[in-house]
Design an enzyme around this catalytic site. Sequence first.
Site, PDB file in Angstrom:
ATOM      1  N   ALA A   1       0.951  -1.290  -0.090  1.00  0.00           N
ATOM      2  CA  ALA A   1       0.124   0.031  -0.146  1.00  0.00           C
ATOM      3  C   ALA A   1       0.814   1.125  -0.188  1.00  0.00           C
ATOM      4  CB  ALA A   1      -0.978  -0.117   1.199  1.00  0.00           C
TER       5      ALA A   1
ATOM      6  N   LYS B   1       5.912   4.811  17.480  1.00  0.00           N
ATOM      7  CA  LYS B   1       4.438   5.245  17.668  1.00  0.00           C
ATOM      8  C   LYS B   1       3.708   4.314  17.394  1.00  0.00           C
ATOM      9  CE  LYS B   1       4.287   5.307  12.943  1.00  0.00           C
ATOM     10  NZ  LYS B   1       3.068   4.662  12.132  1.00  0.00           N
TER      11      LYS B   1
ATOM     12  N   VAL C   1      -0.074  -9.456  10.515  1.00  0.00           N
ATOM     13  CA  VAL C   1       0.358  -8.718  11.745  1.00  0.00           C
ATOM     14  C   VAL C   1       0.862  -7.323  11.451  1.00  0.00           C
ATOM     15  CG1 VAL C   1       1.870  -9.019  13.796  1.00  0.00           C
ATOM     16  CG2 VAL C   1       0.943 -11.044  12.715  1.00  0.00           C
TER      17      VAL C   1
ATOM     18  N   SER D   1      -5.298   3.520  10.056  1.00  0.00           N
ATOM     19  CA  SER D   1      -3.701   2.966  10.421  1.00  0.00           C
ATOM     20  C   SER D   1      -4.112   1.363  11.139  1.00  0.00           C
ATOM     21  CB  SER D   1      -3.564   3.729  11.817  1.00  0.00           C
ATOM     22  OG  SER D   1      -2.894   2.854  12.401  1.00  0.00           O
ATOM     23  N   ARG D   2      -3.203   0.620  10.355  1.00  0.00           N
ATOM     24  CA  ARG D   2      -3.447  -0.856  10.771  1.00  0.00           C
ATOM     25  C   ARG D   2      -2.960  -1.471  12.073  1.00  0.00           C
ATOM     26  NH1 ARG D   2      -0.034  -5.063   6.711  1.00  0.00           N
ATOM     27  NH2 ARG D   2      -1.238  -7.105   7.346  1.00  0.00           N
ATOM     28  N   ASN D   3      -2.036  -0.421  12.618  1.00  0.00           N
ATOM     29  CA  ASN D   3      -1.762  -0.708  14.092  1.00  0.00           C
ATOM     30  C   ASN D   3      -2.903  -0.265  15.148  1.00  0.00           C
ATOM     31  OD1 ASN D   3       1.293  -1.520  14.423  1.00  0.00           O
ATOM     32  ND2 ASN D   3       1.298   0.226  12.734  1.00  0.00           N
TER      33      ASN D   3
ATOM     34  N   LYS E   1       9.016   0.880   8.881  1.00  0.00           N
ATOM     35  CA  LYS E   1       9.000   1.625  10.318  1.00  0.00           C
ATOM     36  C   LYS E   1       9.037   0.571  11.279  1.00  0.00           C
ATOM     37  CE  LYS E   1       6.414   5.634   9.313  1.00  0.00           C
ATOM     38  NZ  LYS E   1       5.183   6.484   9.344  1.00  0.00           N
TER      39      LYS E   1
END
Length: 331
Positions: free
Chosen positions: A10, A191, A279, A254-256, A106
């Site tokens: 992405a 973050k 994950v 946001s995936r997280n 990241k």
Amino acid sequence: MNIAVLGAGAWGTTFGQVLADAGNQVTMWDIDPESVNSINQEHRNPRRMPSIERLPDNVRATSDRQSAVACAEIVVVAIAAQHAREALEPFKAFMHSSTIVVSLMKGIERQTGQRMDQVVTEVLGLPLDRFAAVSGPNLSKEVAARQPSATVVASSSEQTALTVANACETAYFKPFVSSDVVGLELCGSLKNVTALAVGMSRGAGYGENTAAMIQARGLAEMTALGQAAGAQAKTFAGLAGVGDLIATCASSLSRNYTFGFNLGKGMSVEEASLASNGVAEGVPTTDAVVQLGQSLHVATPLATAMSHVLDQGLDGAGLVTELFGGPIIGE
């Protein structure tokens, strides 16, 4: 410029569009033949970035490593952080001695505790002045829609940082330069752990006060770790720190955050992984942050509590209890 982007996920696909909009010739590399064929034949990547209806004509794709980087003046790495080492090794033989390598990754490598700048320069035998990292509040779907966004390009070489910044500047995407590579890398990695915790608190039904508390604690933890590692405190107060933290902790894009939200609703790590098609990067980074804190003698209560969620099944209420469980001290 001729620029190669390694990884047509992405963010890699989106950044490829940014680079093409800036006037560069862009070659996307990916091991997935479906993505490569879609980019070449349809000028789209529907499997990985369906919101982009058509990529610019100056974007092409290949699965051949040598042809991807053979003429590249800049090579951009957008590979999952935990697989960067093994994925980059085959490219080393094809890199020119003058090529600039840019990391969009990241994360902290779980096995070694190394940042991505350390992994990339070590694997490719790259001098520091030919490396740059890009990080900031850059949710891929919004950048793909060409909504106004800004980012930070960091390098030990001002000329390298400016070269990369000039290559990705468009009317909607504004890069700023920095010399604080360590700070930028740690902002982008740490973050994600905070975003997991904020998402989890939301999923568990907690509101604004709890989310704000977790973000504030996360920022303090990030800054303390960064300074102990030699980073500049001001980096954490800027776009790459506070800016990225706000974007990542406040959006379902946001995936997280989404991964944490699903944990807060009661899903297991395995169930959350299935729900988000993999994950989130903050998951393997969490234990690496705890280990980093131990090595730097910096307390990491948020990352430690999040590690208990991931490793021991602690729920949202337990996460908050741990964060409230410390001594009463000055804020």
